[in-house]
Motif scaffolding. Sequence first.
Motif, PDB file in Angstrom:
ATOM      1  N   THR A 179      -8.239  -1.353   4.081  1.00 31.19           N
ATOM      2  CA  THR A 179      -9.019  -0.681   3.051  1.00 31.19           C
ATOM      3  C   THR A 179      -8.246  -0.624   1.721  1.00 31.19           C
ATOM      4  N   PHE A 180      -7.086  -1.304   1.697  1.00 36.24           N
ATOM      5  CA  PHE A 180      -6.254  -1.272   0.493  1.00 36.24           C
ATOM      6  C   PHE A 180      -7.045  -1.662  -0.758  1.00 36.24           C
ATOM      7  N   ARG A 181      -7.804  -2.749  -0.657  1.00 42.13           N
ATOM      8  CA  ARG A 181      -8.521  -3.235  -1.839  1.00 42.13           C
ATOM      9  C   ARG A 181      -9.476  -2.173  -2.387  1.00 42.13           C
ATOM     10  N   LYS A 182     -10.132  -1.491  -1.440  1.00 40.91           N
ATOM     11  CA  LYS A 182     -11.074  -0.442  -1.839  1.00 40.91           C
ATOM     12  C   LYS A 182     -10.380   0.692  -2.572  1.00 40.91           C
ATOM     13  N   SER A 183      -9.096   0.918  -2.252  1.00 37.04           N
ATOM     14  CA  SER A 183      -8.395   2.046  -2.862  1.00 37.04           C
ATOM     15  C   SER A 183      -7.967   1.730  -4.301  1.00 37.04           C
ATOM     16  N   ASP A 198       0.822  -1.216   0.000  1.00 35.77           N
ATOM     17  CA  ASP A 198       0.000   0.000   0.000  1.00 35.77           C
ATOM     18  C   ASP A 198       0.856   1.265   0.000  1.00 35.77           C
ATOM     19  N   ASN A 252      -3.112  -2.313   5.751  1.00 34.30           N
ATOM     20  CA  ASN A 252      -4.272  -1.470   5.541  1.00 34.30           C
ATOM     21  C   ASN A 252      -5.439  -2.272   4.954  1.00 34.30           C
ATOM     22  N   SER A 270      -8.468   0.725  -8.280  1.00 31.70           N
ATOM     23  CA  SER A 270      -9.498   1.055  -9.262  1.00 31.70           C
ATOM     24  C   SER A 270     -10.319  -0.192  -9.567  1.00 31.70           C
ATOM     25  N   SER A 330      -0.130  -6.105   3.305  1.00 35.95           N
ATOM     26  CA  SER A 330      -0.533  -4.758   3.692  1.00 35.95           C
ATOM     27  C   SER A 330      -1.086  -4.688   5.112  1.00 35.95           C
ATOM     28  N   ASP A 358      -3.246  12.696   6.470  1.00 35.88           N
ATOM     29  CA  ASP A 358      -2.397  11.491   6.586  1.00 35.88           C
ATOM     30  C   ASP A 358      -2.052  11.216   8.042  1.00 35.88           C
ATOM     31  N   ASP A 405      -1.970   0.773  -8.797  1.00 30.03           N
ATOM     32  CA  ASP A 405      -2.991   0.392  -9.779  1.00 30.03           C
ATOM     33  C   ASP A 405      -2.355  -0.109 -11.078  1.00 30.03           C
ATOM     34  N   ARG A 439      -9.473  -4.305  -9.494  1.00 27.71           N
ATOM     35  CA  ARG A 439     -10.155  -5.253  -8.599  1.00 27.71           C
ATOM     36  C   ARG A 439     -10.740  -6.415  -9.398  1.00 27.71           C
TER      37      ARG A 439
END
Length: 399
Positions: A188-192, A152, A186, A194, A184, A353, A158, A198
């Motif tokens: 929420t990485f997958r959500k970030s 991440d 994080n 595009s 990762s 951040d 992407d 995904r």
Amino acid sequence: MVTSFDDFTDTLFADKSVLTERHQPDEILERDDEIEQYHYALRDILFGRDPENIMLYGKAGLGKTAVTNYMMAELQEAVAERPAADDLYVHQINCNGMTLYQTLRYLVNDLLPPNASEFPKRGLGVTDAFEELYDQLNQRGGTHLLVFDEIDHLDDVDTLLYELPRAPSNGKLTDAKVGVIGISNNYTFRKSLSSKVRDTLMETEISFGSYDAEELRTILSDRAERAFVEGTCDEAAIAKAAALAARDMGNARQAIDMLRVGAEVAEENGDLQVTDAHISDAQERVRRGRLQNRIRDQTQHAQYVLETIALLEQRDRAPTRSKEIKEHYEGVAESWASDPLTTLKSIQDHLADLHMLGFLTRHDKNDGLSGGQHYEYELDLDADLVLETRQTIEGADIR
Ligand SMILES: Nc1ncnc2c1ncn2[C@@H]1O[C@H](COP(=O)(O)OP(=O)(O)OP(=O)(O)O)[C@@H](O)[C@H]1O
Ligand SMILES: [Mg+2]
């Protein structure tokens, strides 16, 4: 010859390196479920099929890297015994602070034959680097697992995760197979990513949960057995370190640090055994050390922003809004002989951040009748510690 070190005769440690980050455990404890999922996700490789892409998620110190290292070593051994499996190459890279170009360059260099000249640092672009990577992979053949730790942190992730899985169907990757393993902190990485990424990635997710006190105790007991001279580490010390780390984040790294620093405290006191009292003394030292490292990991200007808020806090002027932070930040940056960032937006990005990373608390404020809204920020940690750390980093005297 008599030296000033002559007083150091005894040590509690049989092998102190066992309690450091460098140590790779031979055995992974208390991670049976994750290891089983990992085995399952890697099985195609044994039969010479295309590897699955895998994403590992979990907070700091939960064994993601340790389990991955262990799995890669096991897999290498297993593949050697399987006639159907292709030759296996594992390339591991930590993406923290890396650009996509640097990452691809690292992979290319890892694949180049020993006498070939390295891929250039600059002058070429990402497209060239991908081309060279595919060339090298095709020449080498076999199956390649690309392990991206802290994925991440990579800029333009992407592009990486869009390109690689499509390379075979695009005719770019013809003579080698590639699997991506991303790690990762994080969730929420997958959500970030595009939506087109995904859709093509089709990865298996393995999630690492926090360790409880009992699990940490098992991990620590195993380490202690090898780290200490027999009989010098009290069971109560292990239980204490496990309990404290479990109450915090369930982080095995923190538990191991606490045991090591506790033993250092015992040695400093000239005690012959590590006890729970030493662990309690170690707790504050470990906490401060970790926090200092986290501050150090921030960019220069993010550190100036943190320092600004710490100074405002000492003068009872926090929580406060970004505009006021920016005004004082300019003075802080200049005091370190640095050109301040000029836009309010850049300061607000740093604030966002730092808030996300848990350094700051943010309060939502309504601007009364005008109906607007703004944020106010304050530190979520000790202002003195921030200032102290900043001074250490700059190697400066106390101001
Ligand atoms: N199940 C385990 N058995 C033995 N040692 C472990 C286990 N889990 C973690 N450790 C040890 O704890 C430390 C932290 O683990 P590791 O580096 O794998 O964490 P991580 O999940 O990769 O954390 P980060 O996200 O911060 O990189 C290492 O020294 C590792 O060897
Ligand atoms: Mg790790």
